[in-house]
Design a protein around this motif. Structure first.
Motif, PDB file in Angstrom:
ATOM      1  N   LEU A   1      10.437  -1.423  -9.716  1.00 43.76           N
ATOM      2  CA  LEU A   1      11.754  -1.089  -9.909  1.00 43.76           C
ATOM      3  C   LEU A   1      12.062  -0.153  -8.691  1.00 43.76           C
ATOM      4  CD1 LEU A   1      13.091   0.563 -13.215  1.00 43.76           C
ATOM      5  CD2 LEU A   1      13.359   1.790 -11.130  1.00 43.76           C
ATOM      6  N   VAL A   2      11.376   0.843  -8.175  1.00 42.80           N
ATOM      7  CA  VAL A   2      11.549   1.426  -6.752  1.00 42.80           C
ATOM      8  C   VAL A   2      12.005   0.352  -5.717  1.00 42.80           C
ATOM      9  CG1 VAL A   2      11.202   3.020  -5.197  1.00 42.80           C
ATOM     10  CG2 VAL A   2      10.490   3.445  -7.583  1.00 42.80           C
ATOM     11  N   GLU A   3      11.214  -0.743  -5.667  1.00 44.26           N
ATOM     12  CA  GLU A   3      11.361  -1.632  -4.504  1.00 44.26           C
ATOM     13  C   GLU A   3      12.535  -2.501  -4.664  1.00 44.26           C
ATOM     14  OE1 GLU A   3      10.384  -3.527  -1.048  1.00 44.26           O
ATOM     15  OE2 GLU A   3       8.956  -2.134  -2.054  1.00 44.26           O
ATOM     16  N   TRP A   4      13.076  -2.703  -5.908  1.00 45.35           N
ATOM     17  CA  TRP A   4      14.175  -3.657  -6.359  1.00 45.35           C
ATOM     18  C   TRP A   4      15.399  -2.764  -6.065  1.00 45.35           C
ATOM     19  CZ3 TRP A   4      15.916  -8.069  -6.420  1.00 45.35           C
ATOM     20  CH2 TRP A   4      17.358  -8.186  -6.938  1.00 45.35           C
ATOM     21  N   ASN A   5      15.373  -1.592  -6.038  1.00 47.88           N
ATOM     22  CA  ASN A   5      16.401  -0.742  -5.627  1.00 47.88           C
ATOM     23  C   ASN A   5      16.814  -0.725  -4.249  1.00 47.88           C
ATOM     24  OD1 ASN A   5      18.605   1.425  -6.174  1.00 47.88           O
ATOM     25  ND2 ASN A   5      17.129   2.882  -5.371  1.00 47.88           N
ATOM     26  N   SER A   6      15.931  -1.044  -3.434  1.00 50.16           N
ATOM     27  CA  SER A   6      16.212  -1.454  -2.091  1.00 50.16           C
ATOM     28  C   SER A   6      16.468  -2.802  -1.793  1.00 50.16           C
ATOM     29  CB  SER A   6      15.212  -0.878  -1.089  1.00 50.16           C
ATOM     30  OG  SER A   6      14.773   0.494  -1.408  1.00 50.16           O
ATOM     31  N   VAL A   7      15.560  -3.754  -2.146  1.00 45.66           N
ATOM     32  CA  VAL A   7      15.955  -4.904  -2.247  1.00 45.66           C
ATOM     33  C   VAL A   7      17.250  -5.716  -2.434  1.00 45.66           C
ATOM     34  CG1 VAL A   7      15.126  -7.364  -3.028  1.00 45.66           C
ATOM     35  CG2 VAL A   7      13.679  -5.694  -2.388  1.00 45.66           C
ATOM     36  N   ARG A   8      17.825  -5.003  -3.763  1.00 40.55           N
ATOM     37  CA  ARG A   8      19.057  -5.377  -4.238  1.00 40.55           C
ATOM     38  C   ARG A   8      20.350  -5.320  -3.137  1.00 40.55           C
ATOM     39  NH1 ARG A   8      22.286  -1.252  -7.087  1.00 40.55           N
ATOM     40  NH2 ARG A   8      21.499   0.797  -6.392  1.00 40.55           N
TER      41      ARG A   8
ATOM     42  N   VAL B   1      10.696  11.131 -11.090  1.00 43.29           N
ATOM     43  CA  VAL B   1       9.375  11.837 -10.455  1.00 43.29           C
ATOM     44  C   VAL B   1       8.413  11.019 -10.741  1.00 43.29           C
ATOM     45  CG1 VAL B   1       7.959  13.605 -10.307  1.00 43.29           C
ATOM     46  CG2 VAL B   1      10.350  14.271 -10.516  1.00 43.29           C
ATOM     47  N   ALA B   2       8.046  10.364 -11.993  1.00 45.33           N
ATOM     48  CA  ALA B   2       7.137   9.618 -12.242  1.00 45.33           C
ATOM     49  C   ALA B   2       7.034   8.208 -11.473  1.00 45.33           C
ATOM     50  CB  ALA B   2       7.121   9.228 -13.780  1.00 45.33           C
ATOM     51  N   LEU B   3       8.261   7.712 -11.249  1.00 46.96           N
ATOM     52  CA  LEU B   3       8.510   6.295 -10.700  1.00 46.96           C
ATOM     53  C   LEU B   3       8.220   6.927  -9.224  1.00 46.96           C
ATOM     54  CD1 LEU B   3      11.972   5.214 -12.017  1.00 46.96           C
ATOM     55  CD2 LEU B   3       9.986   4.121 -12.258  1.00 46.96           C
ATOM     56  N   ALA B   4       8.604   7.923  -8.817  1.00 50.02           N
ATOM     57  CA  ALA B   4       8.197   8.291  -7.399  1.00 50.02           C
ATOM     58  C   ALA B   4       6.694   8.471  -6.860  1.00 50.02           C
ATOM     59  CB  ALA B   4       8.939   9.534  -6.865  1.00 50.02           C
ATOM     60  N   GLN B   5       6.110   8.687  -7.847  1.00 49.20           N
ATOM     61  CA  GLN B   5       4.716   9.191  -8.044  1.00 49.20           C
ATOM     62  C   GLN B   5       3.973   7.470  -7.836  1.00 49.20           C
ATOM     63  OE1 GLN B   5       3.210  11.549 -11.105  1.00 49.20           O
ATOM     64  NE2 GLN B   5       3.843  13.504  -9.761  1.00 49.20           N
ATOM     65  N   ALA B   6       4.540   6.778  -8.783  1.00 47.11           N
ATOM     66  CA  ALA B   6       3.738   5.482  -8.663  1.00 47.11           C
ATOM     67  C   ALA B   6       4.307   4.490  -7.602  1.00 47.11           C
ATOM     68  CB  ALA B   6       4.439   4.761  -9.961  1.00 47.11           C
ATOM     69  N   PHE B   7       5.361   4.755  -6.926  1.00 50.77           N
ATOM     70  CA  PHE B   7       5.633   3.966  -5.739  1.00 50.77           C
ATOM     71  C   PHE B   7       5.113   4.837  -4.298  1.00 50.77           C
ATOM     72  CE2 PHE B   7       8.329   2.727  -2.120  1.00 50.77           C
ATOM     73  CZ  PHE B   7       8.423   1.640  -2.191  1.00 50.77           C
ATOM     74  N   PHE B   8       5.391   5.931  -4.267  1.00 44.06           N
ATOM     75  CA  PHE B   8       4.896   6.377  -2.848  1.00 44.06           C
ATOM     76  C   PHE B   8       3.646   6.734  -2.590  1.00 44.06           C
ATOM     77  CE2 PHE B   8       9.691   7.239  -3.419  1.00 44.06           C
ATOM     78  CZ  PHE B   8      10.131   6.633  -2.317  1.00 44.06           C
ATOM     79  N   GLY B   9       2.941   7.106  -3.562  1.00 40.71           N
ATOM     80  CA  GLY B   9       1.515   7.718  -3.398  1.00 40.71           C
ATOM     81  C   GLY B   9       0.859   6.642  -3.057  1.00 40.71           C
TER      82      GLY B   9
END
Length: 314
Positions: free
Chosen positions: A254-261, A60-68
């Protein structure tokens, strides 16, 4: 867990809870009055030894940092795009229109990379006495080129400005933010593109398990340190995360890398991709007029991240 009976009620904490509380308290001292999710994010990227990794709240913390921030930035981009008359937009390629809008927004925010590009451009002989507006116009051209789907290497003037903005003629005094920003932009230009959306990225994030989260943290910390090493001319080898803004940046990576990989070669690492982007920019700019700058050996020696990460030739 609560235990009932004649002896009353008592609370039993799992083993390791005391260590976890101490880790959270240490990070809270770095930045008091953080939200619980921000506190957890900083604790995670500061590599505090959490024996009980709360993967649900962490995601949830990662989602807030990325999507907001991402959604707010996209809304601002869309408003700026809609404000451009349609007949004007039709005269230029779509990727150029979006790239120019992003450049204008970056200049309006006046982040460290914009400030450094402006100062570096002012060292060009013809721009020593240039006004702020004139310098921003040149920065706009550089950022537009970096934000496009491909770098306009055929535009000699833009490439000359890019070289000056990056201070590629020699050690980049006060150019670390510009180097890091340009490296990330260039690595995106070199990568394969795949259409995705917020819902898909959110589902992919929520599906991550603890081993993947820990591995991705390792990759992100390696990437941050590698870029910091390159941008500091090799003087600084490790960039420890001890501030909330940097922790949020790491969370977005981190969230971006989850897609880039999913669209890069197996075994690729974000640190390698960013450094490849930086060296690709240097290679292109070294062929631009106005002096070739330092040689490849000197550049590689300054930007090599150390023996743990090899650098491929661009």
């Amino acid at each position: 867990m609560f235990l009932g009976g004649r002896q009353g009620t008592r609370r039993v904490y799992p083993p390791g809870t005391d260590v976890q509380v101490l880790c959270l308290a240490a990070c809270d001292q770095l930045h008091p009055r953080m939200s619980p999710y921000d506190l957890l994010l900083l604790t995670f990227f500061a590599e505090m030894p959490l024996p009980l990794l709360p993967t649900g709240p962490l995601k949830v913390a990662l989602a807030q940092a990325f999507f907001g921030p991402r959604f707010r930035w996209q809304e601002e981009e869309q408003r700026a795009f809609d404000a451009v008359p349609e007949d004007w937009r039709a005269e230029l390629p779509t990727d150029f229109n979006w790239a120019q809008i992003r450049a204008e927004l970056e200049i309006r925010q006046d982040g460290p990379h914009v400030q450094q590009m402006r100062e570096n451009l002012k060292r060009r002989p013809g721009l020593v006495r240039a006004s702020r507006e004139q310098l921003d116009a040149r920065v706009d051209g550089v950022l537009t080129a970096l934000n496009r789907d491909r770098l306009p290497v055929e535009d000699a003037e833009i490439m000359t400005d890019l070289k000056a903005a990056m201070a590629f003629d020699g050690p980049p005094a006060r150019s670390r933010a510009a180097w890091m920003h340009a490296a990330l932009c260039r690595s995106e230009q070199l990568a394969l593109r795949r259409e995705t959306n917020g819902a898909e990225r959110f589902d992919e994030l929520m599906a991550l398990q603890e081993p993947e989260l820990l591995h991705f943290r390792e990759l992100v910390l390696e990437a941050v340190s590698a870029m910091y090493t390159a941008a500091s001319e090799g003087r600084l080898r490790t960039r420890e995360i001890r501030s909330l803004p940097i922790a949020k940046m790491a969370g977005r990576m981190l969230v971006e890398w989850n897609s880039v990989r999913q669209v890069v070669e197996p075994g690729s690492r974000p640190a390698q991709l960013a450094l490849d982007g930086l060296r690709s920019l240097w290679s292109i700019c070294s062929q631009t007029g106005g002096g070739s700058g330092e040689g490849r050996a000197a550049f590689t020696a300054r930007t090599a991240p150390g023996p743990s990460l090899s650098l491929r030739e661009c």
